[in-house]
Design a protein around this motif. Sequence first.
Motif, mmCIF file in Angstrom:
data_model
loop_
_atom_site.group_PDB
_atom_site.id
_atom_site.type_symbol
_atom_site.label_atom_id
_atom_site.label_comp_id
_atom_site.label_asym_id
_atom_site.label_seq_id
_atom_site.Cartn_x
_atom_site.Cartn_y
_atom_site.Cartn_z
ATOM 1 N N ILE A 119 0.834 -1.211 0.000
ATOM 2 C CA ILE A 119 0.000 0.000 0.000
ATOM 3 C C ILE A 119 0.865 1.256 0.000
ATOM 4 C CG2 ILE A 119 -1.648 1.361 1.349
ATOM 5 C CD1 ILE A 119 -2.833 -1.314 2.326
ATOM 6 N N GLY B 87 -12.807 -2.035 4.233
ATOM 7 C CA GLY B 87 -14.110 -2.434 3.709
ATOM 8 C C GLY B 87 -14.142 -3.892 3.291
ATOM 9 N N ILE B 88 -13.081 -4.345 2.623
ATOM 10 C CA ILE B 88 -13.001 -5.747 2.200
ATOM 11 C C ILE B 88 -12.968 -6.676 3.410
ATOM 12 C CG2 ILE B 88 -11.552 -7.468 1.031
ATOM 13 C CD1 ILE B 88 -10.693 -5.221 -0.885
ATOM 14 N N ASP B 89 -12.243 -6.261 4.452
ATOM 15 C CA ASP B 89 -12.153 -7.085 5.660
ATOM 16 C C ASP B 89 -13.530 -7.243 6.311
ATOM 17 O OD1 ASP B 89 -10.224 -8.294 7.827
ATOM 18 O OD2 ASP B 89 -11.642 -7.029 8.925
ATOM 19 N N ALA C 250 -4.047 -1.745 7.223
ATOM 20 C CA ALA C 250 -4.634 -0.432 6.963
ATOM 21 C C ALA C 250 -4.621 0.446 8.207
ATOM 22 C CB ALA C 250 -6.066 -0.602 6.450
ATOM 23 N N TRP D 59 -16.370 -6.982 4.789
ATOM 24 C CA TRP D 59 -17.172 -7.797 3.870
ATOM 25 C C TRP D 59 -16.844 -9.274 4.038
ATOM 26 C CZ3 TRP D 59 -15.352 -10.757 -0.322
ATOM 27 C CH2 TRP D 59 -16.362 -11.312 -1.130
ATOM 28 N N LEU E 202 -7.317 6.003 0.508
ATOM 29 C CA LEU E 202 -8.284 5.248 -0.299
ATOM 30 C C LEU E 202 -7.995 3.749 -0.266
ATOM 31 C CD1 LEU E 202 -8.736 7.531 -3.447
ATOM 32 C CD2 LEU E 202 -10.417 7.081 -1.645
ATOM 33 N N LEU E 203 -6.728 3.385 -0.408
ATOM 34 C CA LEU E 203 -6.365 1.968 -0.381
ATOM 35 C C LEU E 203 -6.628 1.357 1.005
ATOM 36 C CD1 LEU E 203 -3.017 2.001 -2.424
ATOM 37 C CD2 LEU E 203 -5.222 1.093 -3.151
ATOM 38 N N CYS E 204 -6.341 2.121 2.051
ATOM 39 C CA CYS E 204 -6.574 1.622 3.404
ATOM 40 C C CYS E 204 -8.065 1.439 3.664
ATOM 41 C CB CYS E 204 -5.967 2.565 4.433
ATOM 42 S SG CYS E 204 -4.163 2.485 4.532
ATOM 43 N N LEU E 205 -8.871 2.403 3.239
ATOM 44 C CA LEU E 205 -10.320 2.288 3.422
ATOM 45 C C LEU E 205 -10.872 1.103 2.628
ATOM 46 C CD1 LEU E 205 -11.462 6.027 3.324
ATOM 47 C CD2 LEU E 205 -11.227 4.536 5.323
ATOM 48 N N ALA E 206 -10.306 0.875 1.429
ATOM 49 C CA ALA E 206 -10.731 -0.282 0.637
ATOM 50 C C ALA E 206 -10.398 -1.583 1.362
ATOM 51 C CB ALA E 206 -10.060 -0.250 -0.739
ATOM 52 N N CYS E 207 -9.215 -1.646 1.961
ATOM 53 C CA CYS E 207 -8.808 -2.846 2.710
ATOM 54 C C CYS E 207 -9.723 -3.084 3.908
ATOM 55 C CB CYS E 207 -7.365 -2.709 3.184
ATOM 56 S SG CYS E 207 -6.130 -2.880 1.872
#
Length: 232
Positions: free
Chosen positions: A19, A209-211, A135, A213, A202-207
């Motif tokens: 990241i 969110g995926i976690d 993240a 999910w 953005l990448l941290c928030l995506a990570c």
Amino acid sequence: MKTQKWMTAVASVLLAVWILSAAIATPILFRPFYYLHIDYLQLPELSGKDAAQIEQAYNQVVDYCIGLSGEFSAGDFPFSQQGAQHFRDVRILFQLDLILLVTSFVLLVLLWWAGRKFHLTSYRFGGRGPLFWAAIALLATFAVVSVLAALDFNAAFTVFHTLFFPGKDNWMFSYKTDPIIRVLPQVFFRNCALLILGVLILLCLACIGIDFWQQRKAYKKVEMLPPERNRG
């Protein structure tokens, strides 16, 4: 699947490295970001060169720093040996970042493959996986760094160069010997720092969110399992 704590630790570190290196690589590789600054910062007026000459100079500098060319050049801008030496130092850092970007990605793929092959999965500390912890660690670190930089960017700029170019002062360019610095103003580097921070967030928030999910998906699988039947 067997849960492994070491996989969580290794995956978290690799994810954090990927990241961070991806965020740093964004302004390096996305050259239009610099092009947008040419007119915005009135670089032709400051340097006496037109936009095409400035773009050419920037492209040659970046090509050298990322290893696409073996000899330093700066278009129509003259440069001193001391200035060229600084860009040699920058070249090492840029290439190191790109190496870390590719290497961390490859190792993450290999770790995922090993997990699938040997039926291993990462342990979820506190119910959270590597994506979450990588993240959170980065966000916490950069929150502190961002606050300090916002308080005094000039001081942060100096500290950065002192840390990454120890014992050297060739990063303090003179307009007379290295006029390329006129088209690489500090405002541009500040904006690069903001871009890096934005991509990282953005990448941290995506990570994260995926976690969440993944956790929700796992809970649904558990809920769908048939109840155990009593055995008499």
